[in-house]
Motif scaffolding. Sequence first.
Motif, PDB file in Angstrom:
ATOM      1  N   GLU A  76       1.010  -1.305   0.061  1.00 24.53           N
ATOM      2  CA  GLU A  76       0.056   0.179   0.010  1.00 24.53           C
ATOM      3  C   GLU A  76       0.918   1.385   0.120  1.00 24.53           C
ATOM      4  N   LEU A  77       1.833   1.400   0.983  1.00 25.61           N
ATOM      5  CA  LEU A  77       2.696   2.436   0.960  1.00 25.61           C
ATOM      6  C   LEU A  77       3.616   2.472  -0.280  1.00 25.61           C
ATOM      7  N   ALA A  78       4.108   1.617  -0.917  1.00 27.12           N
ATOM      8  CA  ALA A  78       4.979   1.614  -2.113  1.00 27.12           C
ATOM      9  C   ALA A  78       4.085   2.025  -3.206  1.00 27.12           C
ATOM     10  N   ALA A  79       2.692   1.817  -3.110  1.00 25.80           N
ATOM     11  CA  ALA A  79       1.787   2.047  -4.174  1.00 25.80           C
ATOM     12  C   ALA A  79       1.405   3.588  -4.107  1.00 25.80           C
ATOM     13  N   GLU A  80       1.262   4.209  -3.006  1.00 22.61           N
ATOM     14  CA  GLU A  80       1.063   5.527  -2.607  1.00 22.61           C
ATOM     15  C   GLU A  80       2.365   6.291  -3.362  1.00 22.61           C
ATOM     16  N   LYS A  81       3.574   5.795  -2.793  1.00 20.47           N
ATOM     17  CA  LYS A  81       4.855   6.573  -3.108  1.00 20.47           C
ATOM     18  C   LYS A  81       5.125   6.694  -4.545  1.00 20.47           C
ATOM     19  N   LEU A  82       4.428   5.328  -5.168  1.00 18.99           N
ATOM     20  CA  LEU A  82       4.688   5.427  -6.700  1.00 18.99           C
ATOM     21  C   LEU A  82       3.865   6.488  -7.423  1.00 18.99           C
ATOM     22  N   ALA A  83       2.754   6.356  -6.793  1.00 14.41           N
ATOM     23  CA  ALA A  83       1.651   7.432  -7.487  1.00 14.41           C
ATOM     24  C   ALA A  83       1.918   8.584  -7.087  1.00 14.41           C
ATOM     25  N   HIS A  84       2.487   9.078  -5.997  1.00 13.27           N
ATOM     26  CA  HIS A  84       3.192  10.416  -5.887  1.00 13.27           C
ATOM     27  C   HIS A  84       4.347  10.882  -7.011  1.00 13.27           C
ATOM     28  N   ALA A  85       5.273   9.885  -6.963  1.00 15.47           N
ATOM     29  CA  ALA A  85       6.265  10.111  -7.850  1.00 15.47           C
ATOM     30  C   ALA A  85       5.892  10.246  -9.472  1.00 15.47           C
ATOM     31  N   LYS A  86       4.898   9.575  -9.832  1.00 12.15           N
ATOM     32  CA  LYS A  86       4.337   9.868 -11.049  1.00 12.15           C
ATOM     33  C   LYS A  86       3.492  11.197 -11.188  1.00 12.15           C
ATOM     34  N   GLU A  87       2.936  11.306 -10.293  1.00 13.44           N
ATOM     35  CA  GLU A  87       2.242  12.854 -10.214  1.00 13.44           C
ATOM     36  C   GLU A  87       3.077  13.986 -10.162  1.00 13.44           C
ATOM     37  N   ILE A  88       4.009  13.801  -9.486  1.00 10.69           N
ATOM     38  CA  ILE A  88       4.917  15.089  -9.553  1.00 10.69           C
ATOM     39  C   ILE A  88       5.822  15.047 -10.782  1.00 10.69           C
ATOM     40  N   LYS A  89       6.284  13.935 -11.396  1.00  7.70           N
ATOM     41  CA  LYS A  89       6.688  13.733 -12.698  1.00  7.70           C
ATOM     42  C   LYS A  89       6.013  14.745 -13.747  1.00  7.70           C
ATOM     43  N   ALA A  90       4.699  14.397 -13.653  1.00  4.30           N
ATOM     44  CA  ALA A  90       3.732  14.774 -14.665  1.00  4.30           C
ATOM     45  C   ALA A  90       3.803  16.138 -14.493  1.00  4.30           C
ATOM     46  N   LYS A  91       3.927  16.960 -13.344  1.00  5.82           N
ATOM     47  CA  LYS A  91       4.016  18.341 -13.013  1.00  5.82           C
ATOM     48  C   LYS A  91       5.534  18.865 -13.328  1.00  5.82           C
ATOM     49  N   GLY A  92       6.377  18.077 -13.942  1.00  2.00           N
ATOM     50  CA  GLY A  92       7.700  18.538 -14.355  1.00  2.00           C
ATOM     51  C   GLY A  92       8.602  18.357 -13.524  1.00  2.00           C
ATOM     52  N   ALA A  93       8.669  17.489 -12.366  1.00  2.00           N
ATOM     53  CA  ALA A  93       9.495  17.217 -11.457  1.00  2.00           C
ATOM     54  C   ALA A  93      10.773  16.584 -11.850  1.00  2.00           C
ATOM     55  N   VAL A  94      11.975  16.618 -11.674  1.00  2.00           N
ATOM     56  CA  VAL A  94      13.022  16.121 -12.204  1.00  2.00           C
ATOM     57  C   VAL A  94      13.794  15.116 -11.117  1.00  2.00           C
ATOM     58  N   TYR A  95      13.440  15.447  -9.915  1.00  2.00           N
ATOM     59  CA  TYR A  95      14.148  14.814  -8.899  1.00  2.00           C
ATOM     60  C   TYR A  95      13.026  14.424  -7.760  1.00  2.00           C
TER      61      TYR A  95
END
Length: 115
Positions: A76-95
């Motif tokens: 569950e937590l891995a999935a939440e962190k994965l979703a968050h990482a994908k979300e910030i990448k979609a907004k332009g995050a590089v890191y």
Amino acid sequence: MNIEEKRALAQSAIDAASSCPEFKEAAQNYISALGTDGEATAAAALVAEAKEDISPIDGTIAFFGSDMAKQIFGEELAAEKLAHAKEIKAKGAVYCDCPGCLAAKAIIDAEAEFC
């Protein structure tokens, strides 16, 4: 950047639970060397460690999508962190935007002030 601002940036690396032990050690060594002849050497080591440790967002996504992340954090937590990482990448995050990576990014961005 004054000495207290530099100290605060280094301290943020130490305080971040997500900072690796080597990054924390480099930050502590830098704080200990402030105002001494060893400050420049410690600053260079801190910046180098920050560059080594900062996680590109694609690496973060790959990690949190892995079986290892599921074992470490639970599915569950891995999935939440994965979703968050994908979300910030979609907004332009590089890191990654965990506290350790944020500290590393701040130190890298201030490299000229440190070295």
